[in-house]
Design a protein around this motif. Sequence first.
Motif, PDB file in Angstrom:
ATOM      1  N   UNK A 324       0.818  -1.207   0.000  1.00 15.09           N
ATOM      2  CA  UNK A 324       0.000   0.000   0.000  1.00 15.09           C
ATOM      3  C   UNK A 324       0.857   1.263   0.000  1.00 15.09           C
ATOM      4  N   UNK A 325       2.130   1.110   0.349  1.00 14.44           N
ATOM      5  CA  UNK A 325       3.040   2.254   0.392  1.00 14.44           C
ATOM      6  C   UNK A 325       4.398   1.814  -0.109  1.00 14.44           C
ATOM      7  N   UNK A 326       5.029   2.683  -0.895  1.00  8.64           N
ATOM      8  CA  UNK A 326       6.377   2.433  -1.380  1.00  8.64           C
ATOM      9  C   UNK A 326       7.191   3.699  -1.216  1.00  8.64           C
ATOM     10  N   UNK A 327       8.466   3.515  -0.952  1.00 11.88           N
ATOM     11  CA  UNK A 327       9.342   4.675  -0.924  1.00 11.88           C
ATOM     12  C   UNK A 327       9.765   5.011  -2.343  1.00 11.88           C
ATOM     13  N   UNK A 328      10.272   6.212  -2.548  1.00  9.67           N
ATOM     14  CA  UNK A 328      10.757   6.594  -3.874  1.00  9.67           C
ATOM     15  C   UNK A 328      11.889   5.672  -4.308  1.00  9.67           C
ATOM     16  N   UNK A 329      12.746   5.246  -3.341  1.00  9.85           N
ATOM     17  CA  UNK A 329      13.844   4.338  -3.670  1.00  9.85           C
ATOM     18  C   UNK A 329      13.322   2.982  -4.119  1.00  9.85           C
ATOM     19  N   UNK A 330      12.286   2.446  -3.458  1.00  9.91           N
ATOM     20  CA  UNK A 330      11.721   1.160  -3.855  1.00  9.91           C
ATOM     21  C   UNK A 330      11.107   1.232  -5.253  1.00  9.91           C
ATOM     22  N   UNK A 331      10.456   2.349  -5.567  1.00  8.35           N
ATOM     23  CA  UNK A 331       9.878   2.501  -6.912  1.00  8.35           C
ATOM     24  C   UNK A 331      10.982   2.492  -7.962  1.00  8.35           C
ATOM     25  N   UNK A 332      12.096   3.176  -7.667  1.00  6.95           N
ATOM     26  CA  UNK A 332      13.224   3.147  -8.613  1.00  6.95           C
ATOM     27  C   UNK A 332      13.741   1.727  -8.799  1.00  6.95           C
ATOM     28  N   UNK A 333      13.885   0.996  -7.701  1.00  6.78           N
ATOM     29  CA  UNK A 333      14.394  -0.375  -7.803  1.00  6.78           C
ATOM     30  C   UNK A 333      13.453  -1.274  -8.587  1.00  6.78           C
ATOM     31  N   UNK A 334      12.157  -1.085  -8.407  1.00  8.50           N
ATOM     32  CA  UNK A 334      11.176  -1.918  -9.113  1.00  8.50           C
ATOM     33  C   UNK A 334      11.231  -1.653 -10.614  1.00  8.50           C
ATOM     34  N   UNK A 335      11.291  -0.408 -11.040  1.00  8.71           N
ATOM     35  CA  UNK A 335      11.247  -0.092 -12.468  1.00  8.71           C
ATOM     36  C   UNK A 335      12.596  -0.262 -13.152  1.00  8.71           C
ATOM     37  N   UNK A 338      15.911  -3.887 -10.309  1.00  5.59           N
ATOM     38  CA  UNK A 338      16.716  -4.371  -9.184  1.00  5.59           C
ATOM     39  C   UNK A 338      15.897  -5.199  -8.189  1.00  5.59           C
ATOM     40  N   UNK A 339      14.580  -5.122  -8.321  1.00  6.41           N
ATOM     41  CA  UNK A 339      13.701  -5.938  -7.480  1.00  6.41           C
ATOM     42  C   UNK A 339      12.803  -6.739  -8.415  1.00  6.41           C
ATOM     43  N   UNK A 340      12.758  -8.066  -8.247  1.00  8.42           N
ATOM     44  CA  UNK A 340      11.966  -8.908  -9.142  1.00  8.42           C
ATOM     45  C   UNK A 340      10.818  -9.611  -8.425  1.00  8.42           C
ATOM     46  N   UNK A 341      10.766  -9.528  -7.084  1.00  9.14           N
ATOM     47  CA  UNK A 341       9.682 -10.164  -6.341  1.00  9.14           C
ATOM     48  C   UNK A 341       9.178  -9.184  -5.287  1.00  9.14           C
ATOM     49  N   UNK A 342       7.888  -9.147  -5.119  1.00  7.19           N
ATOM     50  CA  UNK A 342       7.291  -8.164  -4.211  1.00  7.19           C
ATOM     51  C   UNK A 342       7.673  -8.384  -2.747  1.00  7.19           C
ATOM     52  N   UNK A 343       8.066  -9.601  -2.407  1.00  9.48           N
ATOM     53  CA  UNK A 343       8.431  -9.832  -0.995  1.00  9.48           C
ATOM     54  C   UNK A 343       9.685  -9.052  -0.611  1.00  9.48           C
ATOM     55  N   UNK A 344      10.474  -8.614  -1.614  1.00  4.43           N
ATOM     56  CA  UNK A 344      11.692  -7.866  -1.331  1.00  4.43           C
ATOM     57  C   UNK A 344      11.400  -6.456  -0.844  1.00  4.43           C
ATOM     58  N   UNK A 345      10.170  -5.986  -1.078  1.00  2.48           N
ATOM     59  CA  UNK A 345       9.791  -4.637  -0.606  1.00  2.48           C
ATOM     60  C   UNK A 345       8.628  -4.736   0.375  1.00  2.48           C
ATOM     61  N   UNK A 346       8.508  -5.883   1.020  1.00  6.98           N
ATOM     62  CA  UNK A 346       7.485  -6.051   2.049  1.00  6.98           C
ATOM     63  C   UNK A 346       6.147  -6.510   1.532  1.00  6.98           C
TER      64      UNK A 346
END
Length: 507
Positions: A324-335, A338-346
């Motif tokens: 329900x919430x993402x940091x700006x850094x997590x959004x950068x990693x997702x796009x 650098x992040x391929x699974x949602x469990x990596x960002x909670x």
Amino acid sequence: MSELLFNLVLPLAGIAIPMGAFLWEFVVVGRKRLGWRVQMDTPVTGETESGHAGALRQLRQTSDGAERNLQDLSVVLVRIENNGATTIDAADYVTAQNSQAGLHLQFPDRKVIGMAVTELSNPGLAVCFEPDSGFGHRQLEQGIGVIDLPKVPLNRNDHYKILATLERTSGHGPYPDPVMQGVVTGGGLTRTKGRTGVSLLMVALTGFLVLVIAAMTVLDIAEPEPAPLGCATGELTVVGSTAFEPVIREAARLYEQMCPGARFAFGFEGSERGMARLEDEAGGHGGLLAIGDAPKGADYPALVQRPLAVSLFSVVVHPSAGVRDLTAGQIRDLFQGRVSNWREVGGADQPVRVVNRYTGSGSRWTFESRLLDSPQPPEPGVTCRELRRGAAAGRCQTLYTDDMLAEVAATAGAIGYSESADAADTPGLVGVTIDGRRATRDELAAGGYPFWGVEYAFGHGDFAPGSLGAGFLRFLVGEAGQDVIRFYGNLPCADVADPALCHPRAG
């Protein structure tokens, strides 16, 4: 000429003719007018055969008890009234020298054998009928009975009545009509009728006014309402940003309502394509306007851009992502992969599937310039349908805003972005907060929400004065256009406390 006739001459006639009729009726011919009418003229028959013959028997008897031989009696009631506009004075009656009588009521073929004043509208009029007033009756040699009436002064609407008993002197059948003779200065004598109905003059005037009103109403309906001051007419095609499409369509609808001579067409295929079409067609000779959520850049030097609004954007995810919430850094990693699974960002144990807009999209330019610090990985050439059927993480591209929102809502683990109002109207999506900040105008004004862009209007040079393009641009930055912009969750540039927010940025 016809417009002058109906808009000027007809209303003036509707005023002048009734006023003229009023002046003629009450000032010219009716200023001083003495009216009279016969209210009753009936034969006295059958009384001797009835059970109440006393009155007729007394009328036939003389003072010495002898009986007159009266034949064919009749009773007449005459009303004399002032039905003019001013008072009639005794001096207004014109009579022969040394004559006390002012009027002469004549009864051809009849003889007056008795008379009385039966009704006075003003009791003070009784003095006018004293013995030396000239009130009396006589008989002319031609067999005409005459009642001489005094010079009675009458205020407006004053009246009196004369009741007379008459005997036929010659002829048979219906009695000839009584005749009133006399002269009233400044007006005249008029035989009137009872006031139980409506006068012919009033009927004619009422009919005329009804016709004037009906004609003006028909003309008012038939003629189109003039456009408000500042309205422009013609045709305008609006192209460009799909993110701002709902705002532009609604503003154009309102403009067409206000200015019936304006017509709009639309071709929303993205900001880049809109600017390219504007450049290629050289503005469609003034009939083409482009909307973009990215500045024009160096590729379009002939285009003139005008900031319209600060537009809020949102990052959206499929509910299966579990965030329900993402940091700006997590959004950068997702796009940026650098992040391929949602469990990596909670989030949930779900592969990340990135849904992007094509390069050249104003929304993509806004997203990358606001939230990313480096370019995204190359697109693999996979369609969103193929990505949805697969089991692994991946990415795909869409052409339009609606397509992106539909793909994110249909694809498990998907993430995308769009203008906030469009995202809020699409079911099956979760709009995430960024660093705990919601996509609201208040958060933007406070400087906390990072994902926003500027919506621009582009023309190929300046629009000609009086053109629909110039008029529609004024409408968009005016009060009505700003209301539409606010309704869709955006902030008009006129409302921005810091003008730098709407300042064009280089691409």
